[in-house]
Scaffold this motif. Structure first.
Motif, PDB file in Angstrom:
ATOM      1  N   LEU A 193     -10.464   3.360  -1.036  1.00 35.44           N
ATOM      2  CA  LEU A 193      -9.659   3.441   0.184  1.00 35.44           C
ATOM      3  C   LEU A 193      -9.260   2.038   0.607  1.00 35.44           C
ATOM      4  O   LEU A 193     -10.085   1.113   0.591  1.00 35.44           O
ATOM      5  CB  LEU A 193     -10.443   4.126   1.306  1.00 35.44           C
ATOM      6  CG  LEU A 193      -9.711   4.310   2.646  1.00 35.44           C
ATOM      7  CD1 LEU A 193      -8.522   5.244   2.477  1.00 35.44           C
ATOM      8  CD2 LEU A 193     -10.653   4.842   3.709  1.00 35.44           C
ATOM      9  N   ASP A 194      -7.989   1.888   0.937  1.00 39.82           N
ATOM     10  CA  ASP A 194      -7.476   0.614   1.442  1.00 39.82           C
ATOM     11  C   ASP A 194      -6.580   0.905   2.634  1.00 39.82           C
ATOM     12  O   ASP A 194      -5.725   1.800   2.579  1.00 39.82           O
ATOM     13  CB  ASP A 194      -6.686  -0.121   0.355  1.00 39.82           C
ATOM     14  CG  ASP A 194      -6.096  -1.428   0.865  1.00 39.82           C
ATOM     15  OD1 ASP A 194      -6.786  -2.456   0.775  1.00 39.82           O
ATOM     16  OD2 ASP A 194      -4.939  -1.414   1.350  1.00 39.82           O
ATOM     17  N   ASN A 220     -15.202  -2.188  -1.307  1.00 39.72           N
ATOM     18  CA  ASN A 220     -15.690  -3.348  -2.044  1.00 39.72           C
ATOM     19  C   ASN A 220     -16.484  -2.878  -3.258  1.00 39.72           C
ATOM     20  O   ASN A 220     -17.550  -2.298  -3.140  1.00 39.72           O
ATOM     21  CB  ASN A 220     -16.575  -4.216  -1.148  1.00 39.72           C
ATOM     22  CG  ASN A 220     -17.117  -5.432  -1.879  1.00 39.72           C
ATOM     23  OD1 ASN A 220     -16.603  -5.806  -2.942  1.00 39.72           O
ATOM     24  ND2 ASN A 220     -18.138  -6.054  -1.328  1.00 39.72           N
ATOM     25  N   PHE A 221     -15.931  -3.125  -4.450  1.00 39.56           N
ATOM     26  CA  PHE A 221     -16.595  -2.725  -5.692  1.00 39.56           C
ATOM     27  C   PHE A 221     -17.600  -3.755  -6.185  1.00 39.56           C
ATOM     28  O   PHE A 221     -18.172  -3.602  -7.259  1.00 39.56           O
ATOM     29  CB  PHE A 221     -15.563  -2.473  -6.789  1.00 39.56           C
ATOM     30  CG  PHE A 221     -14.746  -1.238  -6.580  1.00 39.56           C
ATOM     31  CD1 PHE A 221     -15.320   0.016  -6.662  1.00 39.56           C
ATOM     32  CD2 PHE A 221     -13.393  -1.322  -6.293  1.00 39.56           C
ATOM     33  CE1 PHE A 221     -14.565   1.158  -6.473  1.00 39.56           C
ATOM     34  CE2 PHE A 221     -12.627  -0.188  -6.105  1.00 39.56           C
ATOM     35  CZ  PHE A 221     -13.216   1.055  -6.191  1.00 39.56           C
ATOM     36  N   GLY A 222     -17.782  -4.833  -5.465  1.00 42.24           N
ATOM     37  CA  GLY A 222     -18.733  -5.854  -5.886  1.00 42.24           C
ATOM     38  C   GLY A 222     -18.249  -6.584  -7.124  1.00 42.24           C
ATOM     39  O   GLY A 222     -17.055  -6.814  -7.320  1.00 42.24           O
ATOM     40  N   SER A 223     -19.181  -6.930  -7.997  1.00 43.21           N
ATOM     41  CA  SER A 223     -18.852  -7.706  -9.192  1.00 43.21           C
ATOM     42  C   SER A 223     -18.214  -6.858 -10.282  1.00 43.21           C
ATOM     43  O   SER A 223     -17.690  -7.386 -11.267  1.00 43.21           O
ATOM     44  CB  SER A 223     -20.116  -8.373  -9.749  1.00 43.21           C
ATOM     45  OG  SER A 223     -21.087  -7.398 -10.096  1.00 43.21           O
ATOM     46  N   PHE A 224     -18.257  -5.524 -10.140  1.00 41.46           N
ATOM     47  CA  PHE A 224     -17.727  -4.658 -11.180  1.00 41.46           C
ATOM     48  C   PHE A 224     -16.213  -4.763 -11.296  1.00 41.46           C
ATOM     49  O   PHE A 224     -15.655  -4.742 -12.381  1.00 41.46           O
ATOM     50  CB  PHE A 224     -18.141  -3.214 -10.885  1.00 41.46           C
ATOM     51  CG  PHE A 224     -17.474  -2.187 -11.751  1.00 41.46           C
ATOM     52  CD1 PHE A 224     -17.525  -2.301 -13.132  1.00 41.46           C
ATOM     53  CD2 PHE A 224     -16.790  -1.119 -11.196  1.00 41.46           C
ATOM     54  CE1 PHE A 224     -16.904  -1.352 -13.950  1.00 41.46           C
ATOM     55  CE2 PHE A 224     -16.184  -0.168 -12.000  1.00 41.46           C
ATOM     56  CZ  PHE A 224     -16.243  -0.294 -13.378  1.00 41.46           C
ATOM     57  N   SER A 236     -11.571  -5.770  -6.096  1.00 44.77           N
ATOM     58  CA  SER A 236     -11.025  -4.730  -5.225  1.00 44.77           C
ATOM     59  C   SER A 236      -9.608  -5.048  -4.785  1.00 44.77           C
ATOM     60  O   SER A 236      -8.740  -4.171  -4.746  1.00 44.77           O
ATOM     61  CB  SER A 236     -11.929  -4.555  -3.996  1.00 44.77           C
ATOM     62  OG  SER A 236     -13.245  -4.238  -4.384  1.00 44.77           O
ATOM     63  N   GLU A 237      -9.349  -6.308  -4.458  1.00 47.40           N
ATOM     64  CA  GLU A 237      -8.008  -6.697  -4.011  1.00 47.40           C
ATOM     65  C   GLU A 237      -7.000  -6.534  -5.132  1.00 47.40           C
ATOM     66  O   GLU A 237      -5.895  -6.022  -4.937  1.00 47.40           O
ATOM     67  CB  GLU A 237      -8.030  -8.144  -3.518  1.00 47.40           C
ATOM     68  CG  GLU A 237      -6.711  -8.610  -2.941  1.00 47.40           C
ATOM     69  CD  GLU A 237      -6.784 -10.033  -2.417  1.00 47.40           C
ATOM     70  OE1 GLU A 237      -5.721 -10.640  -2.207  1.00 47.40           O
ATOM     71  OE2 GLU A 237      -7.915 -10.537  -2.221  1.00 47.40           O
ATOM     72  N   GLY A 238      -7.386  -6.953  -6.355  1.00 50.38           N
ATOM     73  CA  GLY A 238      -6.492  -6.808  -7.493  1.00 50.38           C
ATOM     74  C   GLY A 238      -6.225  -5.358  -7.832  1.00 50.38           C
ATOM     75  O   GLY A 238      -5.104  -4.965  -8.165  1.00 50.38           O
ATOM     76  N   PHE A 239      -7.278  -4.521  -7.748  1.00 51.63           N
ATOM     77  CA  PHE A 239      -7.109  -3.105  -8.026  1.00 51.63           C
ATOM     78  C   PHE A 239      -6.169  -2.474  -7.008  1.00 51.63           C
ATOM     79  O   PHE A 239      -5.299  -1.662  -7.365  1.00 51.63           O
ATOM     80  CB  PHE A 239      -8.468  -2.403  -7.993  1.00 51.63           C
ATOM     81  CG  PHE A 239      -8.392  -0.933  -8.285  1.00 51.63           C
ATOM     82  CD1 PHE A 239      -8.282  -0.479  -9.584  1.00 51.63           C
ATOM     83  CD2 PHE A 239      -8.426  -0.008  -7.262  1.00 51.63           C
ATOM     84  CE1 PHE A 239      -8.198   0.873  -9.861  1.00 51.63           C
ATOM     85  CE2 PHE A 239      -8.356   1.349  -7.523  1.00 51.63           C
ATOM     86  CZ  PHE A 239      -8.245   1.784  -8.828  1.00 51.63           C
ATOM     87  N   TYR A 277     -16.300   3.954   2.466  1.00 41.97           N
ATOM     88  CA  TYR A 277     -16.680   2.540   2.524  1.00 41.97           C
ATOM     89  C   TYR A 277     -18.183   2.378   2.338  1.00 41.97           C
ATOM     90  O   TYR A 277     -18.655   1.603   1.486  1.00 41.97           O
ATOM     91  CB  TYR A 277     -16.264   1.934   3.874  1.00 41.97           C
ATOM     92  CG  TYR A 277     -14.786   1.802   4.083  1.00 41.97           C
ATOM     93  CD1 TYR A 277     -14.007   0.992   3.262  1.00 41.97           C
ATOM     94  CD2 TYR A 277     -14.150   2.468   5.125  1.00 41.97           C
ATOM     95  CE1 TYR A 277     -12.643   0.867   3.461  1.00 41.97           C
ATOM     96  CE2 TYR A 277     -12.786   2.353   5.342  1.00 41.97           C
ATOM     97  CZ  TYR A 277     -12.038   1.549   4.496  1.00 41.97           C
ATOM     98  OH  TYR A 277     -10.693   1.424   4.699  1.00 41.97           O
ATOM     99  N   LYS A 278     -18.942   3.107   3.137  1.00 40.54           N
ATOM    100  CA  LYS A 278     -20.395   2.994   3.066  1.00 40.54           C
ATOM    101  C   LYS A 278     -20.927   3.493   1.736  1.00 40.54           C
ATOM    102  O   LYS A 278     -21.847   2.889   1.149  1.00 40.54           O
ATOM    103  CB  LYS A 278     -21.025   3.787   4.221  1.00 40.54           C
ATOM    104  CG  LYS A 278     -22.544   3.698   4.260  1.00 40.54           C
ATOM    105  CD  LYS A 278     -23.112   4.492   5.432  1.00 40.54           C
ATOM    106  CE  LYS A 278     -24.638   4.429   5.441  1.00 40.54           C
ATOM    107  NZ  LYS A 278     -25.201   5.217   6.561  1.00 40.54           N
ATOM    108  N   ASN A 279     -20.349   4.577   1.207  1.00 43.03           N
ATOM    109  CA  ASN A 279     -20.833   5.138  -0.050  1.00 43.03           C
ATOM    110  C   ASN A 279     -20.665   4.171  -1.217  1.00 43.03           C
ATOM    111  O   ASN A 279     -21.564   4.019  -2.042  1.00 43.03           O
ATOM    112  CB  ASN A 279     -20.112   6.448  -0.351  1.00 43.03           C
ATOM    113  CG  ASN A 279     -20.631   7.602   0.486  1.00 43.03           C
ATOM    114  OD1 ASN A 279     -21.624   7.461   1.205  1.00 43.03           O
ATOM    115  ND2 ASN A 279     -19.962   8.738   0.419  1.00 43.03           N
ATOM    116  N   ILE A 280     -19.509   3.514  -1.295  1.00 45.04           N
ATOM    117  CA  ILE A 280     -19.275   2.585  -2.401  1.00 45.04           C
ATOM    118  C   ILE A 280     -20.154   1.350  -2.256  1.00 45.04           C
ATOM    119  O   ILE A 280     -20.668   0.814  -3.247  1.00 45.04           O
ATOM    120  CB  ILE A 280     -17.789   2.192  -2.486  1.00 45.04           C
ATOM    121  CG1 ILE A 280     -16.943   3.428  -2.816  1.00 45.04           C
ATOM    122  CG2 ILE A 280     -17.568   1.119  -3.530  1.00 45.04           C
ATOM    123  CD1 ILE A 280     -17.262   4.075  -4.137  1.00 45.04           C
TER     124      ILE A 280
END
Length: 850
Positions: free
Chosen positions: A201-202, A228-232, A235-238, A430-433
């Motif tokens: 979600l954005d 926020n996907f973290g290091s995986f 998120s901004e690029g996706f 948001y919280k789940n991810i």
């Protein structure tokens, strides 16, 4: 293949994984066909739903439907305007086929007109629907927001992505129980007949100001929030990539860019050539009288829409509403369905402006699959003001600016300022991810995915790869092993290190690379705008004239080459580079390089001194470089530690200056080189697009042939866009040249008219490469024997200068074979008397595209 994967491949990989999930629950699956009881013809757009639930679907063009649920529902309701509603029994927990015949409602007819003869053939001439659309086209400019002197509005942009039909019982399985909080967060209200599991979600809230004279659009980003996907994953690029796929819709533009393709608008200037139009109804909405105009493609495989457009009959012929989708036969990969809804509101001056845009699509590896990915982008416009003059300072600065606290707005801010609502499932994503990406088991899975797709194995602060370079072979090194890696932003956003070591078992030599980079703006060096300084050393082999774009030369697949290719160089590079990018997408690079090159394999450096042949062991040069680049509105496929420019309609202009410095750090020659290029993607509406590049260079001063322009050649079996695919390595050398490169993609425009190709959904390509060049007398070794002599093989020359005629090669090809393979028949048109050169060849390329 590029070692850095794009988001497109990641999306397709995720779709494939979830397309393969086994349904653990005892699902009720109902399929069937809805027909007219009297005519027995299939009925489209009939609503079929489980009674007492929100689970439903519409029949397709052939009257077919599919419903699925794990809930204990026992009845099916089938309804359609003009027909009696039917209610049928369903057996829970089983797959079953229920075909339905609907009976028309009985109505008293006041008048019946019977006409004999065949259905009239559709034509534009004397067609009132076409005349109406021509009026819409004629009034387009006055109905666009740019028709006003001033426009301002607030915009809320929401993009979400979900998995489709993940089993309700999956979270009860032993392996997935730890993810129950994530897997049970589903929504069955957005997509009829399917459940959605939100994973991305954005949200972005912004204020836009437009001024006509002088023209300027200024956008202030007031708030932005994203998963926020973290290091995986970046998120901004996706998010940038996803929004590019779901580009904002401007119905008044001739072409609408969606899913990386250009679709022709139903009200494009040339619309009547490609669409059929039908007046469906006349409506009264409030004080406005509207005409409902239906449209459909003349060829259902072309990049066109079908649906309904509602047009005002107030003399403005403005668009009031749009509902459109794509035909099931369209030549578009991976996308199963796509729906676009545009709503317009009336201004005080009775004109209409866009108030809401909704673009949704689901895609996967199979057109008929029940699993895959669904994504939706909704843009809402409020507080729309026209001709409200603002001070000039309102438009100062960059076109888009972000207010200081935009990315740290609290939940209360979004609750008060969001122009749309979030579903219950969306509000939890948001919280789940955040919870998901912090779990060790998920991080391990993410590492495996990254290794499979990108070729890198992450160890947190450092990652090893790329995997496709671990092993390769060539005639000089023989069997070659390589191992390397690089640091990640988890170690530091200031310091970056990259290294590799390789060993050739035939030449018994070590090769290695080491670089250290310091970011001057405390941002990742892979993100725009870059501002860093880098020092590096590399000792490795290279084929003169090989310059395969975005590809590691020791990629295993590129070990296979045609013809003789045993002429190599051993290179030592000492480099110091400074890169600075600006927000307006202008950049410059300053560099200093010491380069020592030694011949390897069957290559040699010889000259004549006092009439005697002299063998030269190595050549050392010192070069200072300045590179200028301007790429307006450039975007990138952005990852955590890579980025790839996205071709666009805007030109990319570069100017490079190189100065050879004699007696500086051992440099042996003084010379200057000036190189310029300009390239852009030209969109040709229904004829696809063409990537066009023009470049040229000139070398001033005297230099041996290894320092001249050794033209880019390709002896692999892969089709390289920027190299000459039938030119041998080191075949042509120039000290001045000009080149034209055209790569045309017709996107199936011609094949869509041929039955077999139409079914296969192949697409046509064509290319042309023209190279003019030559060598002046001062750099000609036959005139100046003290210069390095051109290499020969078995007494015959293998390196030449271009004569009075250019080198020309072209190709015709087919792409989209199995949805990702391109095959080109390449033809070389001249200089065929050179030894061991092919006049034609078959080359392939892997390309993932929609």
């Amino acid at each position: 293949m590029n070692s850095d994967i794009t988001y497109k491949r990641l999306l397709l990989f995720i779709a494939f994984v979830f397309s393969s999930i086994t349904l653990f629950a005892q699902a009720t699956v109902v399929t069937g066909t809805v027909t007219d009881a009297n005519t027995r013809k299939p009925l489209s757009f009939v609503t079929v739903a489980f009674t007492g639930s929100s689970i439903g679907a519409n029949t397709d063009d052939n009257g077919k439907y599919t419903l699925r649920t794990t809930k204990p529902l026992t009845q099916l309701s089938i309804s359609f305007v003009g027909y009696k509603t039917a209610t049928l029994s369903v057996v829970p927990g089983k797959e079953q086929v229920i075909n339905v015949k609907l009976f028309p409602e009985a109505k008293q007819l006041t008048e019946v007109v019977v006409k004999s003869g065949k259905k009239p053939k559709y034509r534009n001439r004397d067609n009132p629907a076409v005349e109406l659309i021509r009026q819409v086209i004629a009034h387009k400019e006055q109905n666009r927001p740019e028709a006003y002197n001033f426009v301002e509005y607030k915009e809320y942009d929401k993009t979400q992505m979900s998995f489709i039909n993940v089993s309700e019982q999956l979270s009860e399985r032993k392996f997935f129980k730890k993810y129950k909080f994530f897997l049970d967060n589903k929504d069955s209200t957005i997509l009829p007949g399917k459940t959605l599991l939100p994973v991305y979600l954005d949200e972005k809230l912004s204020q836009t100001y437009y001024r006509k004279h002088p023209e300027k659009t200024k956008t202030l980003i007031l708030g932005q929030k994203s998963v926020n996907f973290g290091s995986f994953m970046d998120s901004e690029g996706f998010g940038t990539y996803l929004k590019r796929m779901y580009n904002p819709i401007d119905i008044y533009q001739n072409n609408i860019f969606l899913m990386t393709n250009n679709f022709l608008s139903p009200i494009a200037d040339g619309g009547p050539t490609f669409y059929k139009y039908f007046i469906t109804d006349t409506l009264q909405v409030g004080n406005s009288k509207l005409i409902q105009l239906s449209f459909t493609p003349r060829n259902t495989t072309d990049m066109l829409f079908e649906g309904d457009i509602y047009i005002t009959l107030d003399g403005n012929y403005a668009v009031q509403q749009v509902r459109m989708t794509i035909n099931k036969n369209i030549n578009l990969n991976w996308v199963r369905t796509m729906a676009i809804a545009l709503d317009f509101e009336q201004n005080p001056d009775n004109r209409w402006h866009l108030s809401r845009s909704d673009v949704r699509a689901d895609f996967g590896t199979s057109k008929k699959g029940n699993h895959g990915i669904f994504a939706e982008r909704t843009i809402t416009f409020k507080n729309y003001l026209v001709n409200n003059s603002r001070p000039d300072t309102t438009y100062d600065g960059e076109a888009t600016e972000t207010v200081p606290d935009a990315k740290s707005r609290p939940a209360t801010y979004w609750a008060e300022n969001r122009l749309d609502t979030l579903s219950k499932a969306e509000s939890r994503v948001y919280k789940n991810i955040d919870s998901l990406q912090s779990m060790p088991s998920f991080r391990r899975t993410a590492d495996i995915v990254t290794l499979l797709l990108a070729g890198y194995k992450s160890f947190g602060k450092f990652e090893v790869g790329p995997a496709n370079t671990f092993y390769s072979f060539n005639p000089v090194e023989g069997f070659r092993l390589r191992l390397g890696g690089r640091t990640t932003p988890e170690l530091s956003k200031r310091y970056y290190f990259e290294t590799y070591a390789a060993y050739g078992f035939k030449d018994e030599r070590w090769k290695y690379f080491l670089s250290a980079t310091y970011s001057l703006n405390n941002k990742s060096i892979y993100k725009f705008p870059q501002n860093y300084i880098r020092a590096s050393f590399q000792r490795d082999t290279k084929i003169p004239g090989a310059d395969l774009q975005f590809v590691q030369e020791d990629n295993f697949l590129l070990s296979f080459k045609r013809g003789n290719n045993d002429k190599y160089l051993y290179n030592d590079f000492y480099r110091l580079d400074y890169v600075h990018e600006f927000e307006n997408h202008f950049s410059y690079t300053l560099g200093l390089k010491k380069w020592t090159q030694s011949p390897a394999g069957s290559l040699y450096f010889n000259n004549f001194e006092n009439g005697r042949l002299n063998s030269i062991h190595d050549l050392t040069t010192t070069e200072a470089t300045l590179s200028l680049r301007y790429a307006p509105h450039e975007q990138f496929y952005q990852g955590k530690i890579y980025r790839i420019p996205i071709p666009s309609k805007y030109p990319v202009i570069s100017l490079d200056y190189t100065a050879g410095l004699k007696n500086v750090l051992g440099g042996e020659y003084n010379y200057q080189k000036l190189h310029a290029s300009i390239g852009r993607r030209t969109y040709l509406s229904q004829l696809g697009y063409a990537d066009i590049t023009v470049e040229g260079a000139n070398i001033f001063g005297q230099a041996p042939f290894p320092l001249l322009e050794i033209h880019r050649a390709n002896q692999t079996y892969a089709y390289d866009l920027d190299s000459y695919n039938l030119m041998n390595f080191m075949e042509f050398v120039s000290d001045h040249y000009a080149a034209l490169n055209i790569d045309q993609h017709f996107m199936g425009f011609f094949f869509n008219k041929i039955p077999l190709f139409k079914r296969l959904k192949w697409r046509e390509t064509a290319s042309l490469k023209v190279l003019y060049g030559g060598i002046r007398d001062e750099n000609n070794p036959s005139i100046h024997p003290d210069l390095y002599q051109f290499p020969i093989s078995e007494g015959a020359p293998i390196t030449y200068s271009l004569g009075s005629k250019p080198y020309v090669e072209g190709s015709v090809g087919v792409e989209n074979i199995f949805k990702f393979i391109r095959v080109d028949f390449v033809k070389r048109f001249n200089y065929l008397d050179h030894p061991d050169v092919p006049s034609w060849g078959i080359r392939t390329r892997v390309k993932f595209d929609f």
